[in-house]
Design a protein around this motif. Sequence first.
Motif, mmCIF file in Angstrom:
data_model
loop_
_atom_site.group_PDB
_atom_site.id
_atom_site.type_symbol
_atom_site.label_atom_id
_atom_site.label_comp_id
_atom_site.label_asym_id
_atom_site.label_seq_id
_atom_site.Cartn_x
_atom_site.Cartn_y
_atom_site.Cartn_z
ATOM 1 N N GLU A 1 0.674 5.434 -0.085
ATOM 2 C CA GLU A 1 -0.295 6.473 0.257
ATOM 3 C C GLU A 1 0.473 7.658 0.846
ATOM 4 O O GLU A 1 1.651 7.541 1.200
ATOM 5 C CB GLU A 1 -1.298 5.907 1.277
ATOM 6 C CG GLU A 1 -2.439 6.807 1.697
ATOM 7 C CD GLU A 1 -3.238 7.334 0.535
ATOM 8 O OE1 GLU A 1 -2.896 8.443 0.072
ATOM 9 O OE2 GLU A 1 -4.185 6.659 0.099
ATOM 10 N N TYR A 2 -0.186 8.825 0.919
ATOM 11 C CA TYR A 2 0.421 9.936 1.639
ATOM 12 C C TYR A 2 0.592 9.518 3.100
ATOM 13 O O TYR A 2 -0.325 8.961 3.715
ATOM 14 C CB TYR A 2 -0.429 11.191 1.517
ATOM 15 C CG TYR A 2 -0.304 11.825 0.139
ATOM 16 C CD1 TYR A 2 0.876 12.466 -0.237
ATOM 17 C CD2 TYR A 2 -1.348 11.767 -0.772
ATOM 18 C CE1 TYR A 2 1.012 13.034 -1.500
ATOM 19 C CE2 TYR A 2 -1.224 12.326 -2.037
ATOM 20 C CZ TYR A 2 -0.041 12.959 -2.398
ATOM 21 O OH TYR A 2 0.100 13.505 -3.642
ATOM 22 N N TRP B 1 -8.132 -0.854 1.465
ATOM 23 C CA TRP B 1 -7.392 -1.076 0.221
ATOM 24 C C TRP B 1 -7.299 -2.557 -0.108
ATOM 25 O O TRP B 1 -6.957 -2.921 -1.222
ATOM 26 C CB TRP B 1 -5.995 -0.471 0.348
ATOM 27 C CG TRP B 1 -5.196 -1.002 1.505
ATOM 28 C CD1 TRP B 1 -4.298 -2.033 1.475
ATOM 29 C CD2 TRP B 1 -5.260 -0.558 2.874
ATOM 30 N NE1 TRP B 1 -3.790 -2.256 2.736
ATOM 31 C CE2 TRP B 1 -4.350 -1.355 3.620
ATOM 32 C CE3 TRP B 1 -5.964 0.451 3.534
ATOM 33 C CZ2 TRP B 1 -4.158 -1.183 4.990
ATOM 34 C CZ3 TRP B 1 -5.766 0.609 4.900
ATOM 35 C CH2 TRP B 1 -4.870 -0.185 5.609
ATOM 36 N N TRP C 1 4.895 10.919 0.021
ATOM 37 C CA TRP C 1 4.256 9.714 -0.491
ATOM 38 C C TRP C 1 5.140 8.528 -0.136
ATOM 39 O O TRP C 1 6.347 8.564 -0.340
ATOM 40 C CB TRP C 1 4.105 9.828 -2.005
ATOM 41 C CG TRP C 1 3.461 8.666 -2.681
ATOM 42 C CD1 TRP C 1 4.085 7.616 -3.287
ATOM 43 C CD2 TRP C 1 2.054 8.435 -2.857
ATOM 44 N NE1 TRP C 1 3.170 6.742 -3.819
ATOM 45 C CE2 TRP C 1 1.915 7.226 -3.573
ATOM 46 C CE3 TRP C 1 0.917 9.136 -2.471
ATOM 47 C CZ2 TRP C 1 0.670 6.708 -3.905
ATOM 48 C CZ3 TRP C 1 -0.325 8.609 -2.809
ATOM 49 C CH2 TRP C 1 -0.440 7.419 -3.517
ATOM 50 N N ARG D 1 0.839 -1.195 0.000
ATOM 51 C CA ARG D 1 0.000 0.000 0.000
ATOM 52 C C ARG D 1 0.875 1.246 0.000
ATOM 53 O O ARG D 1 1.686 1.463 0.892
ATOM 54 C CB ARG D 1 -0.924 0.033 1.223
ATOM 55 C CG ARG D 1 -1.914 1.206 1.128
ATOM 56 C CD ARG D 1 -2.659 1.440 2.410
ATOM 57 N NE ARG D 1 -3.716 2.447 2.212
ATOM 58 C CZ ARG D 1 -4.095 3.306 3.142
ATOM 59 N NH1 ARG D 1 -3.519 3.302 4.327
ATOM 60 N NH2 ARG D 1 -5.057 4.171 2.888
ATOM 61 N N ASN E 1 -5.335 2.866 -6.978
ATOM 62 C CA ASN E 1 -5.813 4.065 -7.649
ATOM 63 C C ASN E 1 -5.356 4.040 -9.105
ATOM 64 O O ASN E 1 -4.242 3.599 -9.410
ATOM 65 C CB ASN E 1 -5.277 5.321 -6.972
ATOM 66 C CG ASN E 1 -5.819 5.503 -5.564
ATOM 67 O OD1 ASN E 1 -6.790 4.845 -5.179
ATOM 68 N ND2 ASN E 1 -5.204 6.381 -4.802
ATOM 69 N N TRP F 1 -4.585 5.091 9.419
ATOM 70 C CA TRP F 1 -5.164 3.783 9.121
ATOM 71 C C TRP F 1 -4.969 2.851 10.312
ATOM 72 O O TRP F 1 -4.180 3.124 11.205
ATOM 73 C CB TRP F 1 -4.513 3.183 7.872
ATOM 74 C CG TRP F 1 -3.012 3.029 7.966
ATOM 75 C CD1 TRP F 1 -2.069 4.001 7.757
ATOM 76 C CD2 TRP F 1 -2.283 1.844 8.306
ATOM 77 N NE1 TRP F 1 -0.803 3.494 7.943
ATOM 78 C CE2 TRP F 1 -0.907 2.170 8.275
ATOM 79 C CE3 TRP F 1 -2.666 0.543 8.629
ATOM 80 C CZ2 TRP F 1 0.091 1.240 8.555
ATOM 81 C CZ3 TRP F 1 -1.671 -0.393 8.914
ATOM 82 C CH2 TRP F 1 -0.310 -0.032 8.877
ATOM 83 N N ARG G 1 -1.917 10.018 6.090
ATOM 84 C CA ARG G 1 -3.268 9.439 6.095
ATOM 85 C C ARG G 1 -3.345 8.313 7.126
ATOM 86 O O ARG G 1 -2.596 7.344 7.054
ATOM 87 C CB ARG G 1 -3.635 8.933 4.703
ATOM 88 C CG ARG G 1 -5.105 8.557 4.566
ATOM 89 C CD ARG G 1 -5.450 8.253 3.120
ATOM 90 N NE ARG G 1 -6.854 7.899 2.968
ATOM 91 C CZ ARG G 1 -7.737 8.592 2.265
ATOM 92 N NH1 ARG G 1 -7.357 9.707 1.643
ATOM 93 N NH2 ARG G 1 -8.994 8.200 2.152
ATOM 94 N N ASP H 1 -9.053 2.267 6.483
ATOM 95 C CA ASP H 1 -8.702 3.656 6.198
ATOM 96 C C ASP H 1 -9.538 4.536 7.118
ATOM 97 O O ASP H 1 -10.764 4.589 6.999
ATOM 98 C CB ASP H 1 -8.994 3.964 4.729
ATOM 99 C CG ASP H 1 -8.781 5.424 4.376
ATOM 100 O OD1 ASP H 1 -8.065 6.124 5.122
ATOM 101 O OD2 ASP H 1 -9.335 5.869 3.354
#
Length: 267
Positions: free
Chosen positions: A19-20, A50, A231, A17, A74, A25, A23, A43
Amino acid sequence: MSIEPSAAVPVLLLSVRDEYTGRRWSPPGHHWPAQPSAVGGLDLVAGGTWLAVEPGGTGPDAPAAEPVAACLLNGFGTPASETARLSRGELPLLAARGGRIDTLDLDRYDPFHLVVVRPDGARVLSWGGGNGGRLAELDLPTGLSVVLNDGPEGLAENRTASERIRLLMAARAAHFRARFEAEPRPRPLPGAATADEAWGTWLPIVTGDGLPLDAPEALIQRREFGDGRIWGSSSISLLAFGPEGVRYDFAPAPMAPGDAAWRQVEL
């Protein structure tokens, strides 16, 4: 993704995974009361996941007899309208319980690729967005397959316009395809005591292969794209589908050398 129908464990899935990093989780668990048998990471921003796993079974809460997993990436293309947009994080949960993605109002979702995995193989559903768009479906072949944000093998109809991102994805795919092909395919049976025992020589590759986080080909990555946000890779999931059921190993990322962060997720 590795598919070998004649192997003791026919289907293997590696999911990283990205992601920024800000974020929030939670690790995999039973997070959804309306779908109590589903297991996945949560999330905390949008409430979805995800990667969702339905272990299968015959009980009252089991949506199907066979196990199913669904992994979301994405995609690139035309975003949904801000006033109508729905979270893509609900899609793995729907697919894992056997729901049909093609019956949804897909115009309400940003572009995505959804990998749906079963004991006999895997299928990728790809949506590029836009009114009049279509949902593409592809069964992954026997052998090793790589699914990127640009789709299976980077060949989706809608791909990134950024040459930098395209080159990073291509470098990542080329390096790790060669590394996995060079090592014996593991037999990660559910009863193996540790991730090391289950995944053998693939595990050091999965955890980054010793590459710096900012290397062009890094699987476990951390990058600054110039907008003040970072990221990076936040977790790694390994799933094995065989006659004895599903094995699910999970670890946060990145990991320090020798970090014993792997745990087998209870399904």
